[in-house]
Enzyme design. Structure first.
Site, PDB file in Angstrom:
ATOM      1  N   LYS A  54     101.935  47.804  13.670  1.00  0.00           N
ATOM      2  CA  LYS A  54     103.185  47.941  12.900  1.00  0.00           C
ATOM      3  C   LYS A  54     103.163  49.227  12.089  1.00  0.00           C
ATOM      4  CE  LYS A  54     104.096  43.022  12.702  1.00  0.00           C
ATOM      5  NZ  LYS A  54     103.805  41.751  12.075  1.00  0.00           N
ATOM      6  N   GLN A  98     102.132  39.096   6.555  1.00  0.00           N
ATOM      7  CA  GLN A  98     101.679  38.702   7.887  1.00  0.00           C
ATOM      8  C   GLN A  98     101.232  37.240   7.896  1.00  0.00           C
ATOM      9  OE1 GLN A  98     101.718  40.780  10.710  1.00  0.00           O
ATOM     10  NE2 GLN A  98     101.155  38.929  11.817  1.00  0.00           N
ATOM     11  N   ASP A 121     111.405  40.197   7.872  1.00  0.00           N
ATOM     12  CA  ASP A 121     111.010  39.172   8.843  1.00  0.00           C
ATOM     13  C   ASP A 121     112.133  38.140   9.019  1.00  0.00           C
ATOM     14  OD1 ASP A 121     108.796  39.206  10.391  1.00  0.00           O
ATOM     15  OD2 ASP A 121     107.465  38.204   8.969  1.00  0.00           O
TER      16      ASP A 121
END
Ligand code: NDP
Length: 294
Positions: A54, A98, A121
């Site tokens: 990422k 994460q 997200d």
């Protein structure tokens, strides 16, 4: 004739290039440098690979990347304090924690602490609720990428019969909402669904997000169907090393379907590209600019 292979790698590369163009434009025209902060807690090897990837792709798109690596023993209060700092940091437009988190940390509490405007997200209940209400929202990246892949085959999904197998907050549920926004007719299947093969055979579009290696068989598919395989499963290969397979029996699907995403090289490629899209969109919205053209 075998099915068309939907090239997620190529489509993701094109999307990343468009994001990079738009990032360059907002920098030039508005002095805006979109920034993504990724919080990695503990040392899960798969998560470490995802986070590194990422960061690399964020920088390659011309955006700022901030990585926060925390030990697994960190307290919930300390994580919340970091999220609060990132919420208030004007150089950060996207925050991603994460998942999965180490034991002792509550993912819901932490995700709910993220400013919905920076929730790239798309997991905050405000964004989930906005999406379910048909309002503009930051949307989870994997479902967003899955829709883009389906639309690489069909200009419009309107009126198509779609089945989504899986109802997680991360994939299945937002995918259903995105399909409704595309005016598809959606069947939602899960572990209690009866006669899944028969339901699948009615679908023009099959989205498999289950986490069960090669569960969807060729005989479950309508000839010519478009199959988007979200699953990522590691199974032992003939050489003793693990190999990746999806939730769809790929070789069988290739003989029946019209188009199929491979694993790897399909949906997985789109997830990070869509994270970049969301960071750019969040940055523009926070700065009060019109939505970017990606
Ligand atoms: P979850 O485990 O959270 O959800 C799985 C869903 O599948 C549940 O809704 C469950 O039903 C349903 N299910 C389980 N067994 C069956 C069955 N036998 N028949 C029908 N439905 C079933 O998984 P995720 O949604 O997080 O992930 C799904 C897959 O996608 C995984 O392989 C994951 O690795 C992959 N993934 C890939 C990403 C990418 O970037 N490509 C990103 C995220 C995930 P119920 O609700 O009834 O339990």
């Amino acid at each position: 004739m075998p099915a068309q292979i939907i090239d997620g790698k190529l489509i993701a590369a094109e999307l990343r290039a468009k994001v990079a163009d738009e990032v360059a434009r907002v920098k030039r025209e508005h002095g805006l440098l979109p920034g993504l902060a990724v919080v990695l807690i503990g040392n899960d090897p798969a998560s470490e690979v995802y986070v590194r990837n990422k960061a690399k792709q964020t920088e390659a798109a011309g955006m700022a990347s901030f990585e926060h690596k925390l030990p697994a023993e960190i307290s919930q209060a300390e994580v919340l304090a970091l999220v609060d700092r990132l919420n208030r940091d004007p150089s950060v437009h996207g925050i991603l924690v994460q998942l999965p988190l180490p034991k002792g940390l509550d993912a819901n509490t932490i995700v709910n602490a993220i400013d919905p405007a920076k929730d790239v997200d798309g997991l905050h209940p405000v964004n989930a609720g906005r999406l379910a209400s048909g309002l503009p929202a930051l949307t989870p990246c994997t479902p967003l990428g899955s829709i883009i892949l389906a639309k690489s085959v069909h200009d419009s999904l309107e009126g198509m019969n779609a089945i989504v197998i899986g109802r997680s907050n991360l994939v299945g549920r937002p995918l259903v909402q995105l399909l409704l926004n595309e005016n598809a007719t959606v069947t939602i299947a899960h572990s209690r669904t009866r006669d899944l093969p028969a339901l699948c055979r009615r679908a023009d579009l099959v989205f498999a997000a289950v986490g069960r290696p090669e569960m969807v068989r060729g005989g479950w598919l309508q000839p010519g169907a478009t199959v988007i395989d979200v699953g990522i499963n590691r199974i032992p290969g003939a050489d003793g090393r693990n190999r990746l397979v999806g939730d769809v029996a790929y070789d069988e699907a290739m003989l029946v379907a019209g188009a199929v995403t491979p694993v790897p090289g399909g949906v997985g490629q789109m997830t990070v590209a869509c994270l970049l899209v969301n960071t750019l969109r969040a940055a523009c919205a926070i700065k009060g600019l019109p939505a970017p053209s990606v």
